[in-house]
Design a protein around this motif. Structure first.
Motif, PDB file in Angstrom:
ATOM      1  N   GLY A 171      -8.921  39.367  57.997  1.00 55.02           N
ATOM      2  CA  GLY A 171      -9.731  40.342  58.941  1.00 55.02           C
ATOM      3  C   GLY A 171     -10.733  39.799  60.265  1.00 55.02           C
ATOM      4  O   GLY A 171     -10.352  38.414  60.312  1.00 55.02           O
ATOM      5  N   ILE A 172     -12.057  40.170  60.145  1.00 47.10           N
ATOM      6  CA  ILE A 172     -12.870  40.146  61.432  1.00 47.10           C
ATOM      7  C   ILE A 172     -13.315  38.926  60.739  1.00 47.10           C
ATOM      8  O   ILE A 172     -13.775  39.213  60.115  1.00 47.10           O
ATOM      9  N   GLU A 173     -14.829  38.745  62.070  1.00 51.94           N
ATOM     10  CA  GLU A 173     -15.712  37.583  61.335  1.00 51.94           C
ATOM     11  C   GLU A 173     -16.878  38.562  60.796  1.00 51.94           C
ATOM     12  O   GLU A 173     -16.570  39.738  61.149  1.00 51.94           O
ATOM     13  N   THR A 174     -17.725  37.973  59.714  1.00 50.15           N
ATOM     14  CA  THR A 174     -18.626  38.646  58.728  1.00 50.15           C
ATOM     15  C   THR A 174     -19.656  37.233  58.138  1.00 50.15           C
ATOM     16  O   THR A 174     -18.566  36.536  57.967  1.00 50.15           O
ATOM     17  N   SER A 175     -20.785  38.343  57.973  1.00 47.77           N
ATOM     18  CA  SER A 175     -21.585  37.209  58.426  1.00 47.77           C
ATOM     19  C   SER A 175     -22.208  37.933  56.227  1.00 47.77           C
ATOM     20  O   SER A 175     -23.215  37.042  55.537  1.00 47.77           O
ATOM     21  N   SER A 176     -21.080  38.291  55.565  1.00 48.75           N
ATOM     22  CA  SER A 176     -21.253  38.481  53.966  1.00 48.75           C
ATOM     23  C   SER A 176     -20.867  37.429  53.254  1.00 48.75           C
ATOM     24  O   SER A 176     -20.026  36.829  53.652  1.00 48.75           O
ATOM     25  N   VAL A 177     -21.157  37.464  52.037  1.00 48.03           N
ATOM     26  CA  VAL A 177     -20.398  36.795  51.118  1.00 48.03           C
ATOM     27  C   VAL A 177     -19.239  36.523  50.551  1.00 48.03           C
ATOM     28  O   VAL A 177     -19.232  35.807  50.128  1.00 48.03           O
ATOM     29  N   LEU A 184     -15.320  32.316  59.709  1.00 47.98           N
ATOM     30  CA  LEU A 184     -15.503  33.162  58.064  1.00 47.98           C
ATOM     31  C   LEU A 184     -15.270  34.837  58.686  1.00 47.98           C
ATOM     32  O   LEU A 184     -16.217  35.680  59.104  1.00 47.98           O
ATOM     33  N   ARG A 185     -14.019  34.551  57.294  1.00 50.34           N
ATOM     34  CA  ARG A 185     -13.316  36.203  58.301  1.00 50.34           C
ATOM     35  C   ARG A 185     -13.954  36.917  56.690  1.00 50.34           C
ATOM     36  O   ARG A 185     -13.147  36.416  56.046  1.00 50.34           O
ATOM     37  N   HIS A 186     -13.186  38.492  56.756  1.00 46.51           N
ATOM     38  CA  HIS A 186     -12.689  38.943  55.919  1.00 46.51           C
ATOM     39  C   HIS A 186     -10.519  38.280  55.143  1.00 46.51           C
ATOM     40  O   HIS A 186     -10.765  38.957  56.044  1.00 46.51           O
TER      41      HIS A 186
END
Length: 245
Positions: free
Chosen positions: A143-149, A159-161
Motif C-alpha cells: 500500500g501507500i505510506e501511512t502514519s497509522s498503527v 511505513l506502508r499499508h
C-alpha cells in the motif's frame, strides 16, 4: 524482518512466494475434491471438465490482461514474455468467470457451477497472499505510506499499508461468513456470486490505499474491473439489497 523472504536449499536461493503460491494451488485443488465428495453434482463429469477448461483459459487471459492495464503508460514497452509473467488474481477471476459462461453457452449447460469452488478459493487466496506478503514491495500488493498503527516497513524503509495482510484478514472473515451460511438454503450459484461481489467490493475499496495508476476518469483497471463485475451481477446485487431491507 527483511523483505523479500528467501530460503536456501542445496545452495540455491528460493523465494518463499513461490512455495506459498504452489501450496495455495495444491491445497485449493485438494480441498475442492474433498468438498465435492459430499455433493451430488448436477453437472455431468464431461461438462464439468469443459467448464474447468473454460475457467483455466479465461483466467490465463484475464489475469494477464488486467495486469497489463495496471500501468497504462508502459503498455507499449511490454514484451510477450513480460505480459505472460505478470498476472493478477482479480483478472483471473474476471477472465475465468467469462470463460466459464462462454463454455456453458457452447455446451448448453445452464446449471450454476461455482458454489463448490468458494471455500477452496478463499483458502487458496489466504495462502497465496502469505506469499505476496513475504515479497514486500517486490510484489505489487503493498500500500501507500501511512502514519497509522498498521504501517509496516515492507523493504523500502517507509511505513506502508500491508495490503496483503489486510486481504488475509478479509479472507478469514469471508471463511467465517460462508461457514455460517453452510446450512442456509440459498439459490444455486448464489454463494459464488456473493463471494465475487464481496471480493471485488473489497478490491475496489482497498485500491485507494495502493499506489495505483489511473486508467480512465481517475480510476484504475482494478476499479473498472470491479464495476464491470457489479454491472454483470446487478440483478443479484439488487436482490441482496431487497433482502437486507
Amino acid at each position: 524482518m527483511s523483505f523479500p523472504f528467501q530460503i536456501s536449499i542445496l545452495g540455491d536461493t528460493l523465494y518463499l512466494h513461490f512455495i506459498f503460491e504452489t501450496l495455495a494451488f495444491i491445497v485449493g485443488v485438494r480441498l475442492y475434491y474433498h468438498l465435492k465428495k459430499g455433493i451430488a453434482d448436477p453437472i455431468s463429469d464431461l461438462n464439468r471438465l469443459w467448464i474447468l477448461f473454460g475457467a483455466m483459459i479465461g483466467a490465463l487471459v484475464g489475469s494477464r490482461l488486467l495486469a497489463l492495464l495496471e500501468e497504462p503508460s508502459t503498455i507499449s514497452e511490454q514484451t510477450w514474455l513480460m505480459i505472460y509473467q505478470n498476472k493478477t488474481v482479480a483478472g483471473g477471476f474476471i477472465g475465468g468467470l467469462f470463460g466459464v459462461e462462454l463454455v456453458k453457452k457452447f455446451i448448453g449447460e445452464k446449471t450454476a457451477s461455482g458454489d463448490v469452488y468458494v471455500v477452496p478459493i478463499i483458502v487458496a487466496l489466504f495462502i497465496g497472499r502469505m506469499g505476496c506478503f513475504t515479497m514486500g514491495i517486490a510484489e505489487p500488493t503493498y500500500g501507500i505510506e501511512t502514519s497509522s498503527v498498521f504501517g509496516m516497513n515492507l523493504g523500502d524503509g517507509k511505513l506502508r499499508h500491508p495490503v496483503a495482510l489486510y486481504e488475509m484478514v478479509f479472507m478469514v472473515l469471508l471463511l467465517l461468513m460462508f461457514s455460517a451460511l453452510k446450512n442456509k438454503t440459498l439459490l444455486n450459484g448464489d454463494r459464488f456470486k456473493l463471494f465475487m461481489v464481496l471480493y471485488f467490493l473489497y478490491r475496489f475499496l482497498v485500491e485507494f490505499i495502493k499506489p495505483y495508476h489511473p486508467l480512465f476518469l481517475g480510476l484504475s483497471s482494478m476499479h473498472w474491473s470491479a464495476l464491470l463485475l457489479f454491472v454483470y451481477y446487478y440483478k443479484f446485487i439488487l436482490r441482496l439489497i431487497r433482502y437486507a431491507q
